[in-house]
Scaffold this active site. Structure first.
Site, PDB file in Angstrom:
ATOM      1  N   LYS A 175     107.207-132.457  82.821  1.00 59.24           N
ATOM      2  CA  LYS A 175     107.205-132.673  81.373  1.00 59.24           C
ATOM      3  C   LYS A 175     108.638-132.602  80.826  1.00 59.24           C
ATOM      4  O   LYS A 175     109.460-133.411  81.199  1.00 59.24           O
ATOM      5  CB  LYS A 175     106.249-131.667  80.725  1.00 59.24           C
ATOM      6  N   ASP A 197     102.627-119.883  81.162  1.00 61.73           N
ATOM      7  CA  ASP A 197     102.931-121.283  81.455  1.00 61.73           C
ATOM      8  C   ASP A 197     103.806-121.767  80.301  1.00 61.73           C
ATOM      9  O   ASP A 197     103.330-121.934  79.176  1.00 61.73           O
ATOM     10  CB  ASP A 197     101.617-122.078  81.552  1.00 61.73           C
ATOM     11  N   TYR A 203      95.692-125.468  79.851  1.00 65.07           N
ATOM     12  CA  TYR A 203      95.725-126.801  80.456  1.00 65.07           C
ATOM     13  C   TYR A 203      94.459-127.029  81.294  1.00 65.07           C
ATOM     14  O   TYR A 203      94.051-126.143  82.053  1.00 65.07           O
ATOM     15  CB  TYR A 203      96.988-126.903  81.314  1.00 65.07           C
ATOM     16  N   ARG A 227     111.928-127.773 104.622  1.00 64.05           N
ATOM     17  CA  ARG A 227     110.796-127.205 103.872  1.00 64.05           C
ATOM     18  C   ARG A 227     111.117-125.776 103.442  1.00 64.05           C
ATOM     19  O   ARG A 227     110.793-125.360 102.337  1.00 64.05           O
ATOM     20  CB  ARG A 227     109.504-127.240 104.715  1.00 64.05           C
TER      21      ARG A 227
HETATM   22  C1  LIG Z   1     101.006-130.957  83.087  1.00 61.31           C
HETATM   23  C2  LIG Z   1     100.775-129.504  82.959  1.00 61.31           C
HETATM   24  C3  LIG Z   1     100.517-128.716  84.088  1.00 61.31           C
HETATM   25  C4  LIG Z   1     100.379-129.311  85.481  1.00 61.31           C
HETATM   26  O1  LIG Z   1     101.561-129.850  85.937  1.00 61.31           O
HETATM   27  P1  LIG Z   1     101.674-131.076  86.994  1.00 61.31           P
HETATM   28  O2  LIG Z   1     103.122-131.252  87.152  1.00 61.31           O
HETATM   29  O3  LIG Z   1     100.966-132.238  86.372  1.00 61.31           O
HETATM   30  O4  LIG Z   1     100.981-130.621  88.235  1.00 61.31           O
HETATM   31  C5  LIG Z   1     100.370-127.351  83.905  1.00 61.31           C
HETATM   32  N1  LIG Z   1     100.453-126.790  82.670  1.00 61.31           N
HETATM   33  C6  LIG Z   1     100.684-127.532  81.570  1.00 61.31           C
HETATM   34  C7  LIG Z   1     100.778-126.842  80.252  1.00 61.31           C
HETATM   35  C8  LIG Z   1     100.846-128.897  81.671  1.00 61.31           C
HETATM   36  O5  LIG Z   1     101.065-129.624  80.567  1.00 61.31           O
END
Ligand SMILES: *Cc1c(COP(=O)(O)O)cnc(C)c1O
Length: 389
Positions: A202, A177, A99, A47
Site C-alpha cells: 500500500k 496493523d 482487514y 532466503r
Molecule cells: C492489504 C492489507 C493487508 C494485506 O496485505 P497484502 O500485501 O495484500 O498481503 C493487511 N492489512 C491491511 C490493513 C491491508 O490493507
C-alpha cells in the site's frame, strides 16, 4: 534525524564496493564461501538474508522508529509470521473492524490450531480490556481501521494490555496493523505497541506495483523468533521488490502529504453531496474519537468511506459513471482507487458479520491518490449525477 531524512537515507547509503548511490539489486540466490563454516561476507543463502532485503529492513525499522524490521512476500505473510508466535489453544482479541484477509486468516486458517478470536464489542480500550481472557496472547488492532476508519487509542490500549496477566503470568502482546496511516503518520511502537505489521503493498511501496509486507519490533527475543520463522517458512520478498519498496520509501513523506490534502478536499465534497448518505473520514471534527488524530497521528492517509443512498444497483451505476477513478482492490497508490468492501476486500466475512460492523451493500471505500483534487471531485460529482439518471 527527522522522518524525511530517515526516509531518504536510512538503509540507503552509497554502496561500499562501487559507490552506487542507490542500493544495488543483488540478484543471487547464494553466496560463495571461503571454506567450511567460513562465509566470505555477511551472507550465506538469499532466503536467510541478502543485501537488498537487509537494506530494506534497515529502512523500515528506521522509519517506524523500531529496533528490528523483517520483510515478507506480502502483508499476509507478515501477519502469518506474527501469528506463528501463538501455540494451540491460545486466544487473540481483535478490534471489530479489521482487514478482511486478516479476518480470514484468523477464522479459516488458524482455527485448525484451536486458536480462538474474541472480537471486542467496539474499538475502545475498555472494550478490548473486557474481551481479554486468561488465554489471550495477542491483541490485534488497526487504526484507522479498514474500511470504516475507526480510531483506536493505542497508548491507552497498550496500558490496559500490559497491565493484564494471562494464565502464563505474562501480558499479551499488542499488535497494530499500521498499513493505513503508514509510518509517516503514526508510529505505534512509540505509543506502546509491541509489534507493528504493514502491508507494504500500500503506502510504503506507494506505486501499486509490488506486493510485500513487514513486521517491526523492539524486543530482541520476539525478533529472534520472527527471524527464525522468516527463514524457516521462507515467504520473503524478491530483491527487486525490495528495491521498489526502498524507492517508494524515499518519497513517502511527500506522497502522504498530498494524499492527506486531497482526502480532506474529497471528504468535504462527499459530505456535502445530497446523493451521499454518510461519509466516514477521521478528519471531520465530529468523527468518533476525532481527538485521537491529533493525539497519536501526525496526519491522515487518503482513506475515506461513504454510503450513497440506495442499494447495490445504485453503487453499480455510480461506478459505471466514473471516468478517472479506477474500480480496484488495494490502496495507497498514486491513482485514486474505489472499491466495494462487501463484495471485494471484505467478502471473506459472512453477511451477518459484515452487517454487525457496518459494511452494508451501499458502502464504498475510496483510496484518494495524488492527482489534482479538482479532477477527482469532478469525476465523483459526475458519477453521482449519472447514478440518479
Ligand atoms: C492489504 C492489507 C493487508 C494485506 O496485505 P497484502 O500485501 O495484500 O498481503 C493487511 N492489512 C491491511 C490493513 C491491508 O490493507
Amino acid at each position: 534525524m527527522k522522518f524525511s531524512t530517515l526516509a531518504v537515507h536510512a538503509g540507503q547509503r552509497p554502496d561500499v564496493l562501487t559507490g552506487a548511490v542507490c542500493v544495488p539489486v543483488t540478484l543471487t540466490s547464494t553466496f560463495a564461501m571461503d571454506g567450511i563454516g567460513k562465509l566470505r561476507g555477511e551472507f550465506e543463502y538469499a532466503r536467510s538474508d541478502n543485501p537488498s532485503r537487509h537494506a530494506l529492513e534497515t529502512s523500515i525499522a528506521a522509519i517506524e522508529y523500531g529496533k528490528h524490521a523483517l520483510a515478507f512476500a506480502s502483508g499476509q505473510a507478515a501477519s502469518t509470521a506474527v501469528l506463528d508466535l501463538l501455540q494451540p489453544d491460545d486466544e487473540i482479541v481483535a478490534t471489530p473492524n479489521i482487514y478482511g484477509g486478516t479476518y480470514r486468516l484468523f477464522h479459516k486458517v488458524y482455527n485448525k490450531y484451536n486458536i480462538k478470536i474474541n472480537v471486542a464489542k467496539d474499538t475502545t480500550p475498555d472494550a478490548i480490556k473486557k474481551a481479554l481472557t486468561e488465554k489471550t496472547v495477542l491483541v490485534w488492532g488497526e487504526s484507522p481501521s479498514n474500511p470504516l476508519l475507526d480510531l483506536l487509542d493505542i497508548a491507552k490500549t497498550a496500558e490496559h494490555v500490559h497491565n493484564f496477566r494471562n494464565k502464563n503470568g505474562v501480558a499479551p502482546l499488542l499488535v497494530i496493523d499500521n498499513t493505513f496511516p503508514s509510518p509517516a503518520f503514526q508510529n505505534p511502537l512509540l505509543l506502546g505497541a509491541d509489534i507493528v505489521t504493514h502491508s507494504c503493498t500500500k503506502y510504503i511501496g506507494g506505486h501499486s506495483d509490488v506486493i510485500a509486507g513487514a513486521v517491526v519490533v523492539n524486543d530482541d527475543a520476539i525478533y529472534e523468533k520472527l527471524k527464525f520463522y522468516q527463514n524457516a517458512a521462507g515467504a520473503v520478498p524478491e530483491p527487486f521488490s525490495c528495491f521498489l519498496l526502498q524507492r517508494g520509501i524515499r518519497t513517502l513523506p511527500l506522497r502522504m502529504k498530498k494524499h492527506e490534502e486531497n482526502a480532506y478536499r474529497v471528504a468535504e465534497f462527499l459530505r456535502g453531496n445530497s446523493a451521499v448518505e454518510a461519509a466516514f473520514f477521521p478528519g471531520f471534527t465530529d468523527f468518533p474519537r476525532h481527538d485521537l488524530v491529533k493525539k497519536q497521528m501526525s496526519g491522515l492517509p487518503g482513506m475515506i468511506s461513504f454510503k450513497i443512498h440506495g442499494g447495490i444497483d445504485d453503487v453499480k451505476k455510480f461506478f459505471a459513471g466514473l471516468k478517472l477513478i479506477i474500480l480496484a482492490e488495494s490502496l495507497g497508490g498514486p491513482e485514486t482507487l474505489i472499491c466495494h468492501p462487501a463484495t471485494m476486500t471484505h467478502a471473506a466475512l459472512p453477511e451477518n458479520e459484515r452487517a454487525k460492523i457496518g459494511i452494508t451493500d451501499n458502502l464504498i471505500r475510496l483510496s484518494v491518490g495524488i492527482e489534482d483534487a479538482d479532477d477527482l471531485v469532478d469525476d465523483l460529482r459526475e458519477a453521482l449525477i449519472y447514478r440518479s439518471r
